[in-house]
Design a protein around this motif. Structure first.
Motif, PDB file in Angstrom:
ATOM      1  N   ARG A 236       8.880   3.551   0.219  1.00 51.14           N
ATOM      2  CA  ARG A 236       7.895   4.358   1.429  1.00 51.14           C
ATOM      3  C   ARG A 236       6.505   3.938   1.341  1.00 51.14           C
ATOM      4  NH1 ARG A 236       7.906   8.215   5.340  1.00 51.14           N
ATOM      5  NH2 ARG A 236      10.011   8.952   4.846  1.00 51.14           N
TER       6      ARG A 236
ATOM      7  N   ARG B 222      -8.009   8.173  12.250  1.00 54.32           N
ATOM      8  CA  ARG B 222      -6.570   8.600  11.816  1.00 54.32           C
ATOM      9  C   ARG B 222      -6.377   9.934  12.064  1.00 54.32           C
ATOM     10  NH1 ARG B 222      -6.472   4.567   6.635  1.00 54.32           N
ATOM     11  NH2 ARG B 222      -6.203   2.533   8.057  1.00 54.32           N
TER      12      ARG B 222
ATOM     13  N   GLY C 250       7.362   2.406   6.657  1.00 54.84           N
ATOM     14  CA  GLY C 250       6.002   2.633   6.685  1.00 54.84           C
ATOM     15  C   GLY C 250       5.475   2.353   7.941  1.00 54.84           C
ATOM     16  N   PRO C 251       4.130   2.709   8.268  1.00 49.48           N
ATOM     17  CA  PRO C 251       3.369   2.891   9.686  1.00 49.48           C
ATOM     18  C   PRO C 251       3.115   1.163   9.915  1.00 49.48           C
ATOM     19  CG  PRO C 251       1.831   3.795   7.885  1.00 49.48           C
ATOM     20  CD  PRO C 251       3.250   3.690   7.335  1.00 49.48           C
TER      21      PRO C 251
ATOM     22  N   SER D  49      -4.775   0.701  11.691  1.00 46.26           N
ATOM     23  CA  SER D  49      -4.297   0.236  10.468  1.00 46.26           C
ATOM     24  C   SER D  49      -4.899  -0.506   9.698  1.00 46.26           C
ATOM     25  CB  SER D  49      -2.888  -0.852  10.963  1.00 46.26           C
ATOM     26  OG  SER D  49      -3.535  -1.800  11.784  1.00 46.26           O
TER      27      SER D  49
ATOM     28  N   GLU E 276       2.686   3.940   2.906  1.00 48.90           N
ATOM     29  CA  GLU E 276       1.417   4.603   3.652  1.00 48.90           C
ATOM     30  C   GLU E 276       0.322   3.905   3.544  1.00 48.90           C
ATOM     31  OE1 GLU E 276       2.285   7.052   5.180  1.00 48.90           O
ATOM     32  OE2 GLU E 276       3.887   8.190   4.439  1.00 48.90           O
ATOM     33  N   TYR E 277      -0.854   4.240   4.388  1.00 43.96           N
ATOM     34  CA  TYR E 277      -1.833   3.608   4.342  1.00 43.96           C
ATOM     35  C   TYR E 277      -2.416   3.899   2.874  1.00 43.96           C
ATOM     36  CZ  TYR E 277      -1.495   2.698   9.312  1.00 43.96           C
ATOM     37  OH  TYR E 277      -0.974   2.500  10.675  1.00 43.96           O
TER      38      TYR E 277
ATOM     39  N   CYS F 278       0.451  -1.450   7.639  1.00 43.77           N
ATOM     40  CA  CYS F 278       0.337  -0.950   6.268  1.00 43.77           C
ATOM     41  C   CYS F 278       0.444  -1.878   5.224  1.00 43.77           C
ATOM     42  CB  CYS F 278       0.882   0.473   6.051  1.00 43.77           C
ATOM     43  SG  CYS F 278       2.900   0.171   5.730  1.00 43.77           S
TER      44      CYS F 278
ATOM     45  N   ASN G 181       9.235   0.939  10.969  1.00 39.91           N
ATOM     46  CA  ASN G 181       8.368   2.092  11.276  1.00 39.91           C
ATOM     47  C   ASN G 181       9.340   3.336  11.359  1.00 39.91           C
ATOM     48  OD1 ASN G 181       6.301   3.836  11.896  1.00 39.91           O
ATOM     49  ND2 ASN G 181       5.170   2.293  12.955  1.00 39.91           N
TER      50      ASN G 181
ATOM     51  N   GLN H  86      -0.412  -0.308  -4.502  1.00 37.89           N
ATOM     52  CA  GLN H  86      -0.569   1.219  -4.229  1.00 37.89           C
ATOM     53  C   GLN H  86      -0.228   1.863  -5.304  1.00 37.89           C
ATOM     54  OE1 GLN H  86      -0.596   2.676  -0.055  1.00 37.89           O
ATOM     55  NE2 GLN H  86      -0.043   0.599   0.703  1.00 37.89           N
TER      56      GLN H  86
ATOM     57  N   SER I 170      -5.130   4.421  -0.083  1.00 37.68           N
ATOM     58  CA  SER I 170      -6.042   5.576  -0.285  1.00 37.68           C
ATOM     59  C   SER I 170      -7.406   4.859   0.043  1.00 37.68           C
ATOM     60  CB  SER I 170      -6.116   5.777  -1.662  1.00 37.68           C
ATOM     61  OG  SER I 170      -6.828   4.815  -2.695  1.00 37.68           O
TER      62      SER I 170
END
Length: 260
Positions: A165, A200, A32-33, A212, A167-168, A36, A143, A11, A170
Motif C-alpha cells: 500500500r 488535501r 495507492g492514490p 498529488s 500513500e502520499y 503517489c 487506485n 518511503q 510524509s
C-alpha cells in the motif's frame, strides 16, 4: 549491470519487500492514490534489478489479445506477434499493468496461471504453453479510491498477489522529492508541500481527487523556472483537480495564503 539513474525516494520498506518478491517469484499488487509514485517505483525497481519493463495502461477496451498477442498480416502472409505480457514471460522481464481494475474481468483472468505457482501462460491461438522465464515478474497496480461494485478486483485475482500500500509521502520526504526531482530550492519545496497538505484536507468536502506528488513536481519545476507562483498554482494545483469554477476559486484562495 545497469546503474541506478532513476530517482525514487523510498518511503518505508517497499524496496526490500519488492526485492524479496522478485527473488521468490511472487507477483506484486501495488495500491495507492493517483500520483503517489507507484509507476515510478516499478520503473525504479526494474532499473535496479536490470530487468526489461513492459508497462500496460489498462482501460475498458483492453483485450486479452492486447496483452498476449495476435496474428497479423504482413508482406509474407500471416505471422504471430507477441503482446507485452508474452514478451515479458519469454524474456524474464517485468510486466506492469497500471490501473488493472480498469481492464475487463475476462481479460485479467489470463493472469491467473501466471500469478500462482504454475507460472505459465497458455497461448490458445498458437497452441503454446509458455513457462515463465526465471526473471519474470508480474506487477499490477490500482487506485482503491476508484473502486466500485463494477470495477473492483475479484477476490480470486487479488489473493494471488502480495500487496503493497502506497500513500502520499510524509511532508519531509515530499520536500526531498521536490528538491531532488524538480531542482526546487528548500524554501519553495517547503511552501508547496505545506500548500498540498492544506489542499488535501479539503478532499472530503469539495474534491474527488487531491493534489498529488506528481502535480507538486510539475509546480516546482515551473516555479523554479521563474513563472508566476499563482499562475502555476492555478494550472497545476487547482484546474487539474476540478472543473467547477467556484471550487477552483476556493483552491486559489488557499494558494494565496502561501504564495501571494
Amino acid at each position: 549491470m545497469a546503474t541506478d539513474k532513476l530517482f525514487y525516494q523510498e518511503q518505508s520498506n517497499e524496496v526490500s519487500l519488492f526485492n524479496y518478491a522478485f527473488e521468490h517469484q511472487l507477483p506484486v499488487l501495488i495500491k495507492g492514490p493517483t500520483g503517489c509514485g507507484k509507476t515510478r517505483f516499478v520503473a525504479h525497481m526494474a532499473e535496479k534489478l536490470n530487468k526489461p519493463l513492459y508497462t500496460v495502461a489498462c482501460h475498458d477496451d483492453l483485450t486479452a489479445a492486447d496483452l498476449v498477442g495476435r496474428h497479423l498480416i504482413g508482406p509474407n502472409g500471416t505471422y504471430w506477434q507477441d503482446g507485452p505480457l508474452t514478451r515479458a514471460v519469454r524474456e524474464g522481464g517485468i510486466c506492469y499493468l497500471d490501473e488493472v481494475v480498469e481492464a475487463r474481468k475476462d481479460t485479467t483472468v489470463v493472469l491467473h496461471p501466471l500469478a500462482d505457482d504454475r507460472r505459465i501462460l497458455p497461448l490458445e491461438r498458437t497452441g503454446e504453453l509458455l513457462e515463465a522465464a526465471p526473471g519474470f515478474m508480474l506487477v499490477v497496480s490500482y487506485n482503491p479510491g476508484y473502486q466500485n461494485l463494477l470495477k473492483g478486483m475479484k477476490a480470486s485475482t487479488r489473493q494471488r498477489f502480495v500487496a503493497l500500500r502506497f500513500e502520499y509521502p510524509s511532508a519531509e520526504l515530499e520536500q526531498q522529492i521536490l528538491i531532488k526531482e524538480a531542482g526546487a530550492e528548500p524554501h519553495l519545496a517547503f511552501k508547496l508541500v505545506e500548500l498540498a497538505g492544506a489542499l488535501r484536507r479539503l478532499e472530503q468536502n469539495d474534491l474527488d481527487e487531491v493534489a498529488s506528488t506528481r502535480l507538486l513536481i510539475y509546480a516546482a519545476r515551473m516555479m523554479s523556472s521563474g513563472m508566476n507562483p499563482l499562475d502555476v498554482c492555478r494550472c497545476c494545483l487547482a484546474e487539474p483537480l476540478t472543473d467547477d469554477p467556484q471550487t477552483v476559486q476556493a483552491l486559489m484562495d488557499v494558494a494565496r495564503i502561501y504564495f501571494d
